[in-house]
Design a protein around this motif. Sequence first.
Motif, short mmCIF file in Angstrom:
data_model
loop_
_atom_site.label_atom_id
_atom_site.label_comp_id
_atom_site.label_asym_id
_atom_site.label_seq_id
_atom_site.Cartn_x
_atom_site.Cartn_y
_atom_site.Cartn_z
N HIS A 30 0.83 -1.21 0.00
CA HIS A 30 0.00 0.00 0.00
C HIS A 30 0.86 1.25 0.00
O HIS A 30 1.92 1.30 0.63
CB HIS A 30 -0.92 0.01 1.22
CG HIS A 30 -1.94 -1.10 1.19
ND1 HIS A 30 -3.23 -0.90 0.78
CD2 HIS A 30 -1.84 -2.42 1.49
CE1 HIS A 30 -3.90 -2.06 0.85
NE2 HIS A 30 -3.07 -2.99 1.28
N SER A 115 -9.23 8.64 -0.47
CA SER A 115 -8.79 9.23 0.80
C SER A 115 -8.15 10.59 0.58
O SER A 115 -8.20 11.46 1.46
CB SER A 115 -7.81 8.29 1.52
OG SER A 115 -8.48 7.15 1.98
N GLU A 214 -8.92 -11.89 4.64
CA GLU A 214 -7.85 -11.45 5.55
C GLU A 214 -8.36 -11.49 6.98
O GLU A 214 -7.67 -11.98 7.87
CB GLU A 214 -7.42 -10.01 5.18
CG GLU A 214 -6.33 -9.44 6.09
CD GLU A 214 -6.00 -7.97 5.81
OE1 GLU A 214 -6.82 -7.29 5.15
OE2 GLU A 214 -4.94 -7.50 6.25
O1 LIG Z 1 -9.98 7.82 3.85
C1 LIG Z 1 -11.02 7.81 4.52
O2 LIG Z 1 -11.60 8.84 4.82
C2 LIG Z 1 -11.59 6.52 5.01
C3 LIG Z 1 -12.81 6.49 5.65
C4 LIG Z 1 -13.31 5.30 6.13
C5 LIG Z 1 -12.59 4.12 5.99
C6 LIG Z 1 -11.36 4.17 5.36
C7 LIG Z 1 -10.57 2.94 5.26
O3 LIG Z 1 -11.04 1.88 5.64
C8 LIG Z 1 -9.24 3.00 4.70
C9 LIG Z 1 -8.55 1.67 4.78
C10 LIG Z 1 -7.27 1.67 4.00
O4 LIG Z 1 -6.44 0.66 4.48
C11 LIG Z 1 -5.64 0.28 3.43
N1 LIG Z 1 -4.98 -0.95 3.83
C12 LIG Z 1 -3.68 -1.02 4.12
N2 LIG Z 1 -3.36 -2.26 4.48
C13 LIG Z 1 -4.48 -2.99 4.40
C14 LIG Z 1 -4.74 -4.35 4.65
O5 LIG Z 1 -3.88 -5.18 5.03
N3 LIG Z 1 -6.01 -4.77 4.49
C15 LIG Z 1 -6.98 -3.93 4.09
N4 LIG Z 1 -6.77 -2.62 3.84
C16 LIG Z 1 -5.52 -2.16 4.00
C17 LIG Z 1 -6.56 0.20 2.25
O6 LIG Z 1 -5.90 0.40 1.06
C18 LIG Z 1 -7.50 1.37 2.54
O7 LIG Z 1 -7.07 2.51 1.86
C19 LIG Z 1 -10.85 5.36 4.85
#
Ligand SMILES: O=C(O)c1cccc(C(=O)CC[C@H]2O[C@@H](n3cnc4c(=O)[nH]cnc43)[C@H](O)[C@@H]2O)c1
Length: 354
Positions: A30, A115, A214
């Motif tokens: 990521h 984001s 996951e």
């Molecule tokens: O950006 C926002 O405002 C926002 C609002 C609500 C929820 C979210 C997210 O859930 C962002 C999650 C973010 O996590 C990243 N990511 C990184 N590593 C992992 C992983 O191992 N498994 C799942 N997601 C992961 C993913 O790319 C999301 O961007 C954001």
Amino acid sequence: MTDHDQRAAAGVRDPHAFIAGLPKAELHVHHVGSASPRIVSQLAARHPDSQVPTDPEALADFFTFTDFAHFIKVYLSVVDLIRTPEDVRLLTYEIARDMARQQIRYAELTITPFSSTRRGIDARAFMDAIEDARKSAEAEFGTVLRWCFDIPGEAGLESAEETVRLATDDRLRPEGLVSFGLGGPEIGVPRPQFKPYFDRAIAAGLRSVPHAGETTGPETVWDALNHLRAERIGHGTSSAQDPGLLAHLAEQRIALEVCPTSNIATRAVRTLDEHPVKEFVRAGVLVTINSDDPPMFGTDLNSEYAVAARLLDLDEWGLADLAKNAVEASFLDPAGKAALAAEIDTYTSGWLAP
Ligand SMILES: O=C(O)c1cccc(C(=O)CC[C@H]2O[C@@H](n3cnc4c(=O)[nH]cnc43)[C@H](O)[C@@H]2O)c1
Ligand SMILES: [Zn+2]
């Protein structure tokens, strides 16, 4: 005596030096999750009001997670450090520098543009920043970057709509974009609701690579396959609980993007020795090894290969095969795949030559 003779005479099979020079591809990593302490410090210096500590010890504590939900909370505080197109460019370019140091020749970097756009970064400026960094990094470090745009599922269908818009609008879609993903928590975020967005992305020529299995069971992996037409699965850890699913993945050559240390750090798996990667290999699944969010999990791709060498009892050719699995499962074109696979073979033969 050569280095190789000395190692053989000593009966030592420390794979670290071999792995450090092995040309590699990374398929599951990521963008924000790759911000190293060095990059975080640079960004925090630009934005001193941020909550993210810059001192390495405090940062290591900050990056110790109680569970997956806590990980996402911390992840979003690093997202808050990226406020301008120049932050985006710096982050992307510096990630490529760190990759090149590990002999990563090719990486598909998962980016969550929603984001950034929801935090006010202009979409056009965001795309220009990642593309500028991609081109500079390839010219200066020799690392080829490609993008996977993922939907942060927990942010709802509004985030899905925005992500697919950014990925398919001809005026915005960046040249390096190859795939479409789905990340964030899985609990309470059913995969099927994202089908229309994946259908649009696939119709626009993007490949489907959602996270699944996951933090939830194998039914989520089936949903990713059946509803989102997944061509690879991010993690897929719980697939081990369903022999029929493993057989299907193996038969269809659907690769799993395995990230062992990440699964421990987010407490999805209890210990490395309990990680199901051995079962995947035994079932004939195409396994790729990846680092996910390397500095947040105190790892890097080389360390993940060393973990895999131990868990799978791999020698140098076994590690080379693992590296070639990533090439096979990548979205490189056939010539690019052949060239990188040949480079891996040449390196390995050279390393083992008397
Ligand atoms: O950006 C926002 O405002 C926002 C609002 C609500 C929820 C979210 C997210 O859930 C962002 C999650 C973010 O996590 C990243 N990511 C990184 N590593 C992992 C992983 O191992 N498994 C799942 N997601 C992961 C993913 O790319 C999301 O961007 C954001
Ligand atoms: Zn991930």
